[in-house]
Design an enzyme around this catalytic site. Structure first.
Site, PDB file in Angstrom:
ATOM      1  N   ARG A  73      43.827 -37.305 -15.924  1.00 39.39           N
ATOM      2  CA  ARG A  73      42.410 -37.303 -15.512  1.00 39.39           C
ATOM      3  C   ARG A  73      41.472 -36.683 -16.541  1.00 39.39           C
ATOM      4  NH1 ARG A  73      42.876 -34.762  -9.693  1.00 39.39           N
ATOM      5  NH2 ARG A  73      44.072 -33.412 -11.036  1.00 39.39           N
ATOM      6  N   LYS A 180      61.519 -37.628  -9.679  1.00 40.74           N
ATOM      7  CA  LYS A 180      61.773 -37.194  -8.319  1.00 40.74           C
ATOM      8  C   LYS A 180      60.520 -36.525  -7.746  1.00 40.74           C
ATOM      9  CE  LYS A 180      63.818 -33.144  -7.659  1.00 40.74           C
ATOM     10  NZ  LYS A 180      63.133 -31.856  -7.902  1.00 40.74           N
ATOM     11  N   ASP A 209      67.194 -38.707 -12.662  1.00 47.02           N
ATOM     12  CA  ASP A 209      67.718 -37.441 -12.158  1.00 47.02           C
ATOM     13  C   ASP A 209      68.181 -36.716 -13.402  1.00 47.02           C
ATOM     14  OD1 ASP A 209      69.449 -35.372 -11.356  1.00 47.02           O
ATOM     15  OD2 ASP A 209      69.715 -36.333  -9.426  1.00 47.02           O
ATOM     16  N   HIS A 210      67.440 -35.686 -13.801  1.00 46.39           N
ATOM     17  CA  HIS A 210      67.710 -35.138 -15.132  1.00 46.39           C
ATOM     18  C   HIS A 210      69.104 -34.525 -15.248  1.00 46.39           C
ATOM     19  CE1 HIS A 210      66.422 -31.212 -13.485  1.00 46.39           C
ATOM     20  NE2 HIS A 210      67.036 -30.674 -14.526  1.00 46.39           N
ATOM     21  N   LYS A 214      72.395 -34.316 -18.605  1.00 41.02           N
ATOM     22  CA  LYS A 214      73.024 -33.126 -19.206  1.00 41.02           C
ATOM     23  C   LYS A 214      74.370 -33.505 -19.789  1.00 41.02           C
ATOM     24  CE  LYS A 214      70.867 -29.857 -15.979  1.00 41.02           C
ATOM     25  NZ  LYS A 214      70.109 -28.840 -16.681  1.00 41.02           N
ATOM     26  N   GLU A 248      70.181 -20.348  -9.189  1.00 40.36           N
ATOM     27  CA  GLU A 248      69.058 -20.070 -10.096  1.00 40.36           C
ATOM     28  C   GLU A 248      68.539 -18.655  -9.845  1.00 40.36           C
ATOM     29  OE1 GLU A 248      66.431 -23.712 -10.943  1.00 40.36           O
ATOM     30  OE2 GLU A 248      66.827 -23.825  -8.806  1.00 40.36           O
ATOM     31  N   ASP A 268      65.157 -30.582  -2.626  1.00 35.94           N
ATOM     32  CA  ASP A 268      64.839 -30.354  -4.036  1.00 35.94           C
ATOM     33  C   ASP A 268      66.086 -30.428  -4.923  1.00 35.94           C
ATOM     34  OD1 ASP A 268      62.963 -29.521  -6.120  1.00 35.94           O
ATOM     35  OD2 ASP A 268      64.035 -27.612  -6.136  1.00 35.94           O
ATOM     36  N   HIS A 273      70.408 -33.734  -7.518  1.00 38.05           N
ATOM     37  CA  HIS A 273      71.277 -33.148  -8.538  1.00 38.05           C
ATOM     38  C   HIS A 273      72.693 -32.840  -8.035  1.00 38.05           C
ATOM     39  CE1 HIS A 273      67.456 -32.955 -10.362  1.00 38.05           C
ATOM     40  NE2 HIS A 273      67.099 -31.765  -9.982  1.00 38.05           N
ATOM     41  N   LYS A 373      67.499 -20.362  -4.886  1.00 41.52           N
ATOM     42  CA  LYS A 373      66.574 -19.704  -5.811  1.00 41.52           C
ATOM     43  C   LYS A 373      66.782 -18.201  -5.705  1.00 41.52           C
ATOM     44  CE  LYS A 373      63.961 -23.398  -6.801  1.00 41.52           C
ATOM     45  NZ  LYS A 373      64.091 -24.017  -8.112  1.00 41.52           N
TER      46      LYS A 373
HETATM   47  C1  BG6 Z   1      64.360 -29.526 -10.538  1.00 42.83           C
HETATM   48  C2  BG6 Z   1      63.996 -28.774  -9.285  1.00 42.83           C
HETATM   49  O1  BG6 Z   1      64.604 -30.867 -10.250  1.00 42.83           O
HETATM   50  O2  BG6 Z   1      65.526 -28.949 -11.112  1.00 42.83           O
HETATM   51  C3  BG6 Z   1      63.777 -27.305  -9.597  1.00 42.83           C
HETATM   52  O3  BG6 Z   1      62.816 -29.333  -8.733  1.00 42.83           O
HETATM   53  C4  BG6 Z   1      64.962 -26.729 -10.299  1.00 42.83           C
HETATM   54  O4  BG6 Z   1      63.499 -26.576  -8.421  1.00 42.83           O
HETATM   55  C5  BG6 Z   1      65.368 -27.590 -11.494  1.00 42.83           C
HETATM   56  O5  BG6 Z   1      64.621 -25.433 -10.751  1.00 42.83           O
HETATM   57  C6  BG6 Z   1      66.684 -27.116 -12.065  1.00 42.83           C
HETATM   58  O6  BG6 Z   1      66.932 -27.789 -13.262  1.00 42.83           O
HETATM   59  P1  BG6 Z   1      67.805 -27.129 -14.415  1.00 42.83           P
HETATM   60  O7  BG6 Z   1      67.936 -28.198 -15.434  1.00 42.83           O
HETATM   61  O8  BG6 Z   1      67.062 -25.924 -14.872  1.00 42.83           O
HETATM   62  O9  BG6 Z   1      69.112 -26.758 -13.759  1.00 42.83           O
END
Ligand code: BG6
Length: 531
Positions: A73, A180, A209-210, A214, A248, A268, A273, A373
């Site tokens: 924007r 996502k 999905d990252h 990895k 985390e 989440d 993941h 978390k």
């Molecule tokens: C994200 C979540 O998809 O993945 C976050 O929305 C999370 O809440 C994160 O912290 C974790 O990713 P990574 O690569 O740090 O394990």
């Protein structure tokens, strides 16, 4: 014992002076392309996408001709966007000496606009056509939707209306990467799939999905199917239980609370993941390492997860939320005190599950999953605990006062996803001496012994999308089967009495109640401190 990877990286310098990995030509994207990032001023774009493109460029993986267009924007010129991205890369210490003349930076453009305004898309098209002319690009486009989910369909509709999506029979291609969250329950995921597949072919859709990008996650398949000694043991005859942990230490870190409070740990982290990790550790060998074969096998795992009844939800899940705590004498906010979070929020910041995969390979083997978390340690791993050997043999050697000499414990194979990437196997060994005494020892492999940089998840995934390889992206049925199971938990929770939150202190292993899920098994949650 520490194994040393027998690989020594050799590098060669191309004419431009940059170091390229050996064999990079085979994996580089070849089709000239324009990448358009929606949500260009957002965090993901700045922290992950631009740095990933920068690394891909330096590695020689981007095509000879390309452009990257940021769309958001804020009104901004191309020059201002380039200067901002130089700062972003410098701030992250990716390249302190980076200048505006770097080829990636001069390939950056910016188009201000609104995701829901068709006129902005007409202007975007004009811009893209002008860039095609300027850079001699044929019109291949990779659109990256790094925006709030309510804009996914709108943006795709607007792209189609502006004539920015190519059909199957055109010479050029269009692909759309969708971030996502892909839906928030089964119904919304189905609707989203239906809406976007009405506009795009499945082969044009890349649901990201990252975790799949990895290196250590990809290694799960290489490890399982590239070695003959473990795979024969990966089944209910030899495996006692499997524990998947994604812990985390981070809380909401300012801006995230407002989004997270509408999602929670189950949506989440688990639906995407953790279920990817579950699929990869539990799936059958695919017929080939291609998108269809891999995704077919993952879907079979998800189909073998029977949706839970309300009673099963009560018995097989534990929710948690962190309260106020302390770290090094400083007060740490509880979840409900975080910015953007409702003061009486009932959103879970921790979840533990006990699952069963009802197929021939895994029937009877509990899979324990937990994520949260503000836990004691940032660590992700999969631990496969094998059955205990019979103890009788060792019982005979005991003096009369003791019943059984300590051990042997079960063998545990641990795939460490992050941060100390590697693989370890524990086994029993005779402690030196006259007595027979068993000691648990480890064989450890550390990824760092490769002494080679691992590409970041987004580098790998962006490159795959540019090359048209969807193996590491999720298919529509995969997403829906994952939601089918997760929705049964969400429904169960909605019908159960609310938990008493907050129920764990920051920087601990999470709620003690999680131990309840292991009752009746030999399993124990692996202490985060020892992981
Ligand atoms: C994200 C979540 O998809 O993945 C976050 O929305 C999370 O809440 C994160 O912290 C974790 O990713 P990574 O690569 O740090 O394990």
């Amino acid at each position: 014992m520490e194994t040393t990877a027998g690989v020594k990286a050799t590098v060669h310098l191309p004419p431009g002076g940059r170091e390229h990995e050996p064999g990079y030509e085979l994996f580089r994207a070849k089709d000239p392309v324009t990448i358009v990032i929606f949500g260009a001023s957002g965090d993901l774009s700045k922290r992950k996408l631009i740095p990933a493109l920068y690394q891909l460029h330096n590695g020689g993986y981007l095509p000879d001709r390309y452009a990257v267009v940021g769309f958001a924007r804020t009104p901004m010129s191309d020059e201002a966007y380039r200067a901002a991205m130089v700062e972003v890369l410098q701030e992250q210490a990716i390249d302190d000496a980076l200048s505006i003349t770097h080829p990636l930076i001069s390939a950056l453009y910016y188009q201000p606009g609104h995701n829901d305004d068709p006129d902005s898309f007409r202007k975007l098209k004009e811009k893209l056509v002008a860039i095609d002319r300027e850079r001699d690009l044929p019109g291949n486009r990779l659109f990256y939707l790094s925006v709030a989910p309510e804009f996914f369909t709108t943006i795709i509709q607007n792209l189609c209306a502006a004539g920015l999506i190519c059909g199957r029979h055109e010479k050029t291609w269009s692909r759309v990467i969708i971030e996502k969250p892909f839906g928030r329950d089964l119904e919304s995921a189905r609707k989203l799939n239906a809406d976007i597949t009405a506009l795009l072919d499945e082969h044009q859709i890349y649901r990201i999905d990252h975790y799949l990008g990895k290196e250590t996650v990809q290694n799960i398949l290489s490890f399982r199917f590239g070695n003959s000694i473990f795979e024969p043991l990966f089944n209910q005859k030899y495996v006692d239980n499997v524990q998947i942990t994604v812990a985390e230490t981070l809380g909401m870190e300012g801006r995230r609370g407002a989004y997270y409070d509408t999602a929670g740990a189950l949506r989440d982290m688990v639906q995407n993941h953790m279920f990817q990790l579950l699929c990869l550790i539990a799936m059958e060998p695919p017929a080939a390492l291609d998108a269809q074969s891999i995704r077919d096998e993952k879907v079979k795992v998800l189909r073998a997860l029977e949706p839970l009844t309300r009673k099963e939800v009560a018995a097989s899940t534990v929710r948690g939320q962190y309260g106020v705590g302390e770290l090094d004498g400083q007060v740490v906010k509880g979840y409900r005190q975080e910015e953007g979070v409702a003061p009486k929020s009932m959103t879970e910041t921790y979840v533990a599950l006990r699952l069963k995969i009802d197929n021939w390979r895994w029937a009877g083997v509990p899979f324990f999953l937990r994520t949260g978390k503000r836990l004691r340690k940032r660590v992700s791993e999969i631990a496969v605990a094998f059955k205990q050997p019979p103890l009788l043999l060792f019982r005979q050697l005991v003096n009369h006062e003791e019943d059984v000499i300590p051990g042997p414990k079960s063998n545990v194979l641990v795939l460490r996803i992050q941060p100390d990437e590697g693989i370890s196997l524990s086994f029993a060994c005779k402690r030196p001496g006259m007595k027979i005494e068993l000691e648990e020892v480890y064989m450890d492999f550390f990824y760092r012994t490769f002494q080679q940089r691992s590409p970041e998840a987004y580098e790998r995934l962006l490159l795959d999308a540019l090359r048209g390889d969807a193996s590491l992206f999720t298919r529509s049925d995969e997403v829906e089967y994952a939601w089918r199971f997760i929705s049964s938990i969400l429904d169960g929770w909605a019908a159960l009495p609310p938990p008493s939150f907050p129920n764990y202190y920051p920087f601990t292993d999470g709620p003690e109640e999680a131990a309840r899920l292991l009752e009746g098994t030999q399993a124990r949650w692996r202490p985060l401190s020892s992981m």
